[in-house]
Design an enzyme around this catalytic site. Structure first.
Site, PDB file in Angstrom:
ATOM      1  N   GLY A   1       0.902  -1.479  -0.249  1.00  0.00           N
ATOM      2  CA  GLY A   1       0.285   0.036   0.073  1.00  0.00           C
ATOM      3  C   GLY A   1       0.471   1.111   0.150  1.00  0.00           C
TER       4      GLY A   1
ATOM      5  N   TYR B   1     -13.117   5.574  12.275  1.00  0.00           N
ATOM      6  CA  TYR B   1     -12.326   5.985  11.383  1.00  0.00           C
ATOM      7  C   TYR B   1     -11.997   7.466  11.480  1.00  0.00           C
ATOM      8  CZ  TYR B   1      -8.858   6.060   7.421  1.00  0.00           C
ATOM      9  OH  TYR B   1      -8.518   6.208   6.802  1.00  0.00           O
TER      10      TYR B   1
HETATM   11  P1  NAD Z   1      -3.243  -1.567   3.193  1.00  0.00           P
HETATM   12  O1  NAD Z   1      -4.825  -1.792   3.652  1.00  0.00           O
HETATM   13  O2  NAD Z   1      -3.102  -1.030   1.665  1.00  0.00           O
HETATM   14  O3  NAD Z   1      -1.777  -1.529   3.860  1.00  0.00           O
HETATM   15  C1  NAD Z   1      -1.570  -1.594   4.869  1.00  0.00           C
HETATM   16  C2  NAD Z   1      -0.541  -2.418   5.897  1.00  0.00           C
HETATM   17  O4  NAD Z   1      -1.005  -2.069   7.510  1.00  0.00           O
HETATM   18  C3  NAD Z   1      -0.522  -3.725   5.202  1.00  0.00           C
HETATM   19  O5  NAD Z   1       0.823  -3.979   4.530  1.00  0.00           O
HETATM   20  C4  NAD Z   1      -0.549  -3.885   6.664  1.00  0.00           C
HETATM   21  O6  NAD Z   1      -0.198  -5.438   6.425  1.00  0.00           O
HETATM   22  C5  NAD Z   1      -0.881  -3.395   7.337  1.00  0.00           C
HETATM   23  N1  NAD Z   1      -0.538  -3.561   8.850  1.00  0.00           N
HETATM   24  C6  NAD Z   1      -2.175  -3.049   9.447  1.00  0.00           C
HETATM   25  N2  NAD Z   1      -2.552  -3.021  10.699  1.00  0.00           N
HETATM   26  C7  NAD Z   1      -1.486  -3.374  11.210  1.00  0.00           C
HETATM   27  C8  NAD Z   1      -0.087  -3.242  12.303  1.00  0.00           C
HETATM   28  N3  NAD Z   1      -1.848  -3.751  13.698  1.00  0.00           N
HETATM   29  N4  NAD Z   1       0.548  -3.659  12.688  1.00  0.00           N
HETATM   30  C9  NAD Z   1       1.286  -3.130  11.381  1.00  0.00           C
HETATM   31  N5  NAD Z   1       1.149  -3.636  10.517  1.00  0.00           N
HETATM   32  C10 NAD Z   1      -0.030  -2.816  10.203  1.00  0.00           C
HETATM   33  O7  NAD Z   1      -3.662   0.558   3.598  1.00  0.00           O
HETATM   34  P2  NAD Z   1      -3.269   1.750   2.962  1.00  0.00           P
HETATM   35  O8  NAD Z   1      -4.806   1.835   1.879  1.00  0.00           O
HETATM   36  O9  NAD Z   1      -2.021   2.225   2.184  1.00  0.00           O
HETATM   37  O10 NAD Z   1      -3.196   2.888   3.688  1.00  0.00           O
HETATM   38  C11 NAD Z   1      -1.698   3.296   4.558  1.00  0.00           C
HETATM   39  C12 NAD Z   1      -2.264   4.888   5.912  1.00  0.00           C
HETATM   40  O11 NAD Z   1      -3.196   4.883   4.619  1.00  0.00           O
HETATM   41  C13 NAD Z   1      -3.911   4.569   7.077  1.00  0.00           C
HETATM   42  O12 NAD Z   1      -2.639   4.780   7.668  1.00  0.00           O
HETATM   43  C14 NAD Z   1      -5.474   4.452   5.891  1.00  0.00           C
HETATM   44  O13 NAD Z   1      -5.459   5.053   6.712  1.00  0.00           O
HETATM   45  C15 NAD Z   1      -3.881   5.965   4.704  1.00  0.00           C
HETATM   46  N6  NAD Z   1      -5.250   5.941   4.391  1.00  0.00           N
HETATM   47  C16 NAD Z   1      -5.443   5.726   3.189  1.00  0.00           C
HETATM   48  C17 NAD Z   1      -6.093   5.589   2.092  1.00  0.00           C
HETATM   49  C18 NAD Z   1      -6.649   4.906   1.239  1.00  0.00           C
HETATM   50  O14 NAD Z   1      -7.731   5.661   0.202  1.00  0.00           O
HETATM   51  N7  NAD Z   1      -5.813   3.951   0.707  1.00  0.00           N
HETATM   52  C19 NAD Z   1      -6.890   7.334   2.394  1.00  0.00           C
HETATM   53  C20 NAD Z   1      -6.468   8.014   3.102  1.00  0.00           C
HETATM   54  C21 NAD Z   1      -5.790   7.714   4.177  1.00  0.00           C
END
Ligand code: NAD
Length: 264
Positions: free
Chosen positions: A18, A154
């Site tokens: 991600g 969230y």
């Molecule tokens: P994702 O789900 O694609 O990847 C998340 C990663 O987090 C995974 O590799 C997973 O193994 C790891 N993970 C999950 N829980 C964990 C824990 N307890 N300890 C350690 N690792 C853990 O996530 P993403 O979409 O890349 O999101 C990353 C960040 O960006 C998050 O904080 C999310 O809230 C924020 N965000 C995402 C979006 C979006 O649209 N994707 C938008 C706004 C904010």
């Protein structure tokens, strides 16, 4: 502008996939030494191998630790050692109506999305202050400003990160350490692609098209009218971690494609 982070050691939480992986890659491309983190040994070692292959010559290690609890945060701090850059990216998300969201879910979101950053900042910031240089970035969300009605738990956790980030920036005032939040909008990460998978299978459309439809329906104020790529988010984070960003602190920096309908 050439961003040079050679000699800097960076920890990016939840970086096996991600947005976190793209941030780690961007920082490695700028010359930083990387510590990756994820929950499982296998996913962490695969991410280390992948990053070393994609950024030849990069210095990369990894630590498996679940950041939803204090033991995991302690284990990560002990294994990572001192860092110059901390990116608090770990975060979970999912839709659930307020009236069906129990205390267990609220606790899980608070622990993973907020307390992970509290614990790591408390442990790692003092050495940055002593050194007179450091960068802490919280990956919040536009959902911290536009609270989604189907993800209030969230949204609250993401607003809390903004308060934490702003407060910490002021707490280390004048030290040479900056603390900022980056607010992505809808971004095509592994997690979001997984959420859209059923729709991809059902419609036969490419995931980018399904994602754009999702944005138009659920985030109609989006100016770019599509999801961002994880690299687009990472670019902002790499900049804010750079020496050039030394006058940016206590800020909430949007990479939301214009979703938040506000000028400032
Ligand atoms: P994702 O789900 O694609 O990847 C998340 C990663 O987090 C995974 O590799 C997973 O193994 C790891 N993970 C999950 N829980 C964990 C824990 N307890 N300890 C350690 N690792 C853990 O996530 P993403 O979409 O890349 O999101 C990353 C960040 O960006 C998050 O904080 C999310 O809230 C924020 N965000 C995402 C979006 C979006 O649209 N994707 C938008 C706004 C904010």
């Amino acid at each position: 502008m050439n961003i040079d982070l050679s000699g800097k050691r960076a920890l990016v939480t939840a970086s096996t996939g991600g947005i976190g992986y793209s941030i780690a890659k961007g920082l490695a491309q700028a010359g930083a030494t990387l510590v990756l983190n994820g929950r499982g040994n296998k996913s962490v070692s695969e991410a280390v191998t992948r990053l070393q292959a994609e950024v030849p010559g990069a210095s990369v290690s990894g630590v498996a630790a679940d950041l939803s609890n204090a033991q995991g945060a302690d284990a990560l701090v002990s294994a990572a050692g001192m860092v110059d850059v901390l990116v608090n990216n770990a975060g979970i998300y999912g839709m659930q109506d307020f009236f069906e969201t129990g205390d267990d879910v609220w606790d899980q979101y608070w622990a993973t999305n907020v307390m992970s950053g509290v614990r790591l900042s408390r442990a790692l910031l003092p050495a940055m202050v002593e050194k007179g240089w450091g960068r802490v970035v919280f990956i919040s969300s536009e959902s911290g400003l536009n609270i989604p009605v189907d993800m209030i738990h969230y949204g609250l956790s993401k607003t809390a990160q903004l308060a934490l980030s702003r407060g910490l920036a002021k707490r280390v005032a004048g030290s040479g350490v900056t603390v900022n939040s980056v607010l992505p909008g809808p971004t095509l990460s592994d997690g979001v692609a997984g959420m859209l998978q059923a729709e991809v299978e059902c419609t036969g459309k490419p995931v980018e098209e399904v994602a754009a439809d999702f944005v138009k329906e659920h985030r109609p104020t989006s100016i770019i009218q599509r999801v961002a790529t994880t690299e687009e988010v990472a670019n902002m984070v790499v900049y804010v971690c750079s020496p050039q960003a030394s006058a940016t602190t206590g800020a909430a920096l949007r990479v939301d494609g214009g979703v938040v309908d506000d000028i400032v």
